[in-house]
Design a protein around this motif. Structure first.
Motif: not given
Length: 460
Positions: A60-85
């Motif tokens: 039951y913890l995996l959904p929380f980790l996946l939510i953190i992953l996707f929301v984290g990607v959205f947050f990072m992109t909104t803040l710094g664009g494709r800084i991950w790339c």
């Protein structure tokens, strides 16, 4: 001084690449009380998180980790664009290793790092041999990278033990070689085309960007327009451009771009925010005593000549969501049980015996999720008028094992007014490890069914 400034972002990126690589390699080898920091083992049907082991039924913890992953990607992109790339993506890191280190620095297939548009020429035998050598060199890196990736699903101690007898573990061997083969093909042949045409992240960035997202931007007011609004390049001679334009059209920013775009054309989905163009322009404009025409800044900050607004409605919203999900993850993770117990009833509701004795049958599935052997027992917590007929003794269970037990509960007298209807009695089962009852103790809810009085009378 200007030279140091021109490679500032590149050095920063290389430092980040090194840190990420060291973390990715070392993390699978770090254990807490014998448990891994992160491991999703399909072999042992376990999930390790920060040294705590969860059984497959506790995912039951995996959904929380996946939510953190996707929301984290959205947050990072909104803040710094494709800084991950540009700064964290394995695709980019491997391309830097292969293109800039192996092909350019070691094998000299490319003339220099600052010109990524000029591809190696393979019309000479020596260059063809160098190309093969480069692929072989990267193949070793790909095999190691594939192994590290698998370490998060097969712990290193098991991985190396399995490789000692590869024919007995063909599936693992196939996964390892296929992942390594894909990396080799991707990095040496597909190259940046993966970022441009195949990566889904590039397609969602435009939805997440706003005018306060920091990205690589060409200052058209200072440098002058290079392209028309329709996207066509303004032709030379230079007199057709604004006489005050500072861009000298050296195109170093174009030649250094790994995805082969001209940043002066505006925001493009191919831009991975590697900031190579910023470094290139800084080196040229620095020699003229002027600041770079390309900066890592937001459109609003560039337009208003103010600081970037990092904290705004969207970013604060993402921070709040991430904080809430992380708090839920910690709270749910703290409820991890050292044993599992699933209770299911048989198809027969009850069994009527002589002297108004009623039996209910259940199937208890015990599972020891601990690392040591235990002996289990259970009791009915809320009803003294229901007794356990089977099993009578303790249930031994080795570490990680599970067992099904047929359980018979018995009531010897009516449990209430059963004149007109069956009684469904809620009961609480408290199970515990007899060798460690304080630490390992859980509760489960079920029901005991007592039949109507006329049904009992028919069986007498």
């Amino acid at each position: 001084m200007d030279t140091l400034r021109s490679i500032f972002y590149r050095k920063k990126r290389y430092f980040v690449y090194t840190i990420i690589t060291l973390i990715a390699i070392s993390l699978p080898f770090i254990t807490i009380n014998g448990n891994h920091i992160f491991l999703l083992s399909f072999d042992h049907m376990e999930f390790h998180l920060l040294g705590v082991v969860y059984n497959v039924q506790q995912l039951y913890l995996l959904p929380f980790l996946l939510i953190i992953l996707f929301v984290g990607v959205f947050f990072m992109t909104t803040l710094g664009g494709r800084i991950w790339c540009g700064w964290s993506c394995p695709q980019t890191i491997f391309r830097v290793i292969y293109r800039d280190l192996i092909e350019t620095k070691i094998l000299k297939l490319r003339k220099k790092i600052s010109n990524k548009q000029e591809k190696p020429k393979f019309n000479q035998f020596s260059n063809d041999v160098k190309k093969i050598i480069g692929i072989i060199m990267f193949a070793f890196i790909a095999l190691m990278a594939a192994a590290v990736f698998l370490f998060y699903f097969v712990p290193p101690e098991d991985f190396f033990a399995y490789l000692a007898s590869p024919l007995d573990h063909k599936v693992l061997l196939a996964f390892w070689l296929c992942i390594a083969g894909f990396l080799i093909f991707d990095i040496t042949f597909i190259a940046e085309n993966f970022c441009i045409y195949m990566c889904p992240y590039a397609r969602i960035q435009s939805v997440l960007y706003d005018d306060d997202t920091i990205t690589a931007i060409y200052d058209e007011k200072r440098g002058g327009p290079i392209y028309t609004p329709a996207g066509e390049k303004i032709p030379l001679p230079p007199q057709k451009r604004d006489s005050n334009a500072e861009c000298i059209n050296c195109e170093k920013c174009v030649r250094v771009c790994p995805t082969h775009i001209d940043i002066r054309k505006g925001m493009q989905l191919e831009c991975i925010n590697c900031l190579e163009c910023v470094d290139a322009c800084t080196s040229v404009m620095g020699k003229l005593g002027k600041p770079s025409l390309i900066g890592w800044i937001s459109p609003n900050a560039l337009e208003s000549k103010t600081k970037v607004r990092y904290f705004r409605f969207k970013t604060i919203g993402y921070i709040i969501v991430l904080g809430l999900v992380f708090a839920l993850l910690v709270a749910m993770g703290g409820k991890k049980e050292q044993m599992l117990l699933n209770i299911s009833r048989t198809t027969e509701l009850y069994e009527i015996r002589s002297q108004n004795i009623i039996d209910n049958d259940y199937v208890f599935l015990f599972q020891n999720t601990d690392k040591v052997n235990h002996r289990y027992a259970f009791r009915i917590k809320n009803r003294d008028d229901i007794e356990i007929m089977r099993p009578k003794g303790e249930i031994p269970l080795s570490a990680g094992a599970k067992i099904r037990e047929v359980v018979i509960l018995r009531a010897r007298a009516p449990l209430g007014d059963n004149a007109n209807h069956d009684l469904t009695i809620p009961i609480t089962i408290e199970a515990f490890a007899t060798d460690d009852p304080e630490k390992i103790r859980i509760e489960r809810k079920t029901v005991f069914v007592y039949p109507r009085a006329d049904v009992i009378k028919k069986h007498q």
